[in-house]
Design a protein around this motif. Structure first.
Motif, mmCIF file in Angstrom:
data_model
loop_
_atom_site.group_PDB
_atom_site.id
_atom_site.type_symbol
_atom_site.label_atom_id
_atom_site.label_comp_id
_atom_site.label_asym_id
_atom_site.label_seq_id
_atom_site.Cartn_x
_atom_site.Cartn_y
_atom_site.Cartn_z
ATOM 1 N N VAL A 1 0.787 -1.277 0.034
ATOM 2 C CA VAL A 1 -0.019 0.049 -0.259
ATOM 3 C C VAL A 1 0.825 1.055 -0.209
ATOM 4 O O VAL A 1 2.001 1.260 0.782
ATOM 5 N N LYS B 1 0.401 5.437 0.027
ATOM 6 C CA LYS B 1 -0.490 6.469 -0.090
ATOM 7 C C LYS B 1 -0.139 7.858 0.598
ATOM 8 O O LYS B 1 1.302 7.944 0.394
ATOM 9 N N GLY C 1 -2.898 0.392 -4.286
ATOM 10 C CA GLY C 1 -2.578 -1.030 -3.774
ATOM 11 C C GLY C 1 -2.228 -1.731 -4.859
ATOM 12 O O GLY C 1 -1.691 -1.204 -6.013
#
Length: 228
Positions: free
Chosen positions: A36, A38, A91
């Motif tokens: 992940v 972000k 992702g």
């Protein structure tokens, strides 16, 4: 002996504290990026994401490896156009769509090198005069056909289906693809679909089939109209 154990314990605590501080600051291990990525993440993988988004016109900021608000907005735009979950988080699926491979993302490819080369040859034969996005789009049509129950479910099956592609009929499928066509093939196979799910495309200036004009247009890119 007790003193040595105490020192080791203190060192372990110190390492854990440094790791926690780095995570809080946005510095995650490279393996974590694969799972992940972000807003707040930093590193080479973020740079790769930014560069790809910049190349494709989604991102206008600096390629600095810092996942900020502009990168998040660019990721969301990319996700929206590629029918992914629009959350601004990179992702496994978004990584794959971006063409970024990662061992911990869980993404695997069922296609061989010969499949990549075959798709690149088709792209080169059909669309070498088109923009890069237009070349990826031709590859995406092939990928969409493989997924469709209306077409063969293999690369060769789709490409060599009778009367499917002009480049096969006129022999241009046998030309050696350039670097752009190879890269476009990889991007299409990794999930980039500029056509929004099209399974047909045609040049309206040269098309002779009235049937193809009845198909629902999804987008026009360069000289090609893409349709479902």
């Amino acid at each position: 002996m007790k003193k040595s154990i105490k020192i080791i314990a203190l060192l372990l605590i110190a390492v854990a504290m440094v790791f926690s501080v780095n995570i809080a600051a946005g510095y995650t291990p490279q393996s974590a990026y694969a799972a992940v990525i972000k807003q707040g993440s930093k590193g080479e993988t973020v740079k790769t994401i930014q560069q790809k988004l910049k190349n494709w016109g989604y991102y206008t900021g600096a390629v600095d490896g810092i996942f900020g608000a502009k990168t998040t907005a660019a990721v969301k735009s990319f996700q929206k156009k590629n029918k992914l979950t629009v959350d601004g988080i990179v992702g496994a699926k978004t990584l794959a769509a971006l063409g970024i491979k990662s061992s911990s993302s869980g993404a695997t490819s069922s296609y061989s090198d010969s499949d990549v080369n075959l798709l690149a040859r088709l792209i080169y034969g059909e669309a070498r005069g088109e923009s890069y996005v237009g070349q990826v789009a031709v590859g995406a049509v092939v990928m969409n056909r493989i997924k469709s129950s209306s077409f063969p479910n293999t690369m060769a099956g789709v490409i060599y289906q009778s009367y499917a592609f002009t480049a096969v009929a006129d022999g241009q499928i046998n030309l050696s693809p350039d670097a752009n066509a190879k890269k476009a093939a990889q991007d299409a196979m990794n999930g980039w679909d500029p056509t929004y799910g099209a399974i047909y495309y045609y040049n309206p200036r040269t098309a002779t089939s009235q049937w193809i004009f009845s198909r629902t247009t999804t987008v026009t890119i360069g000289n090609h109209v893409f349709a479902k």
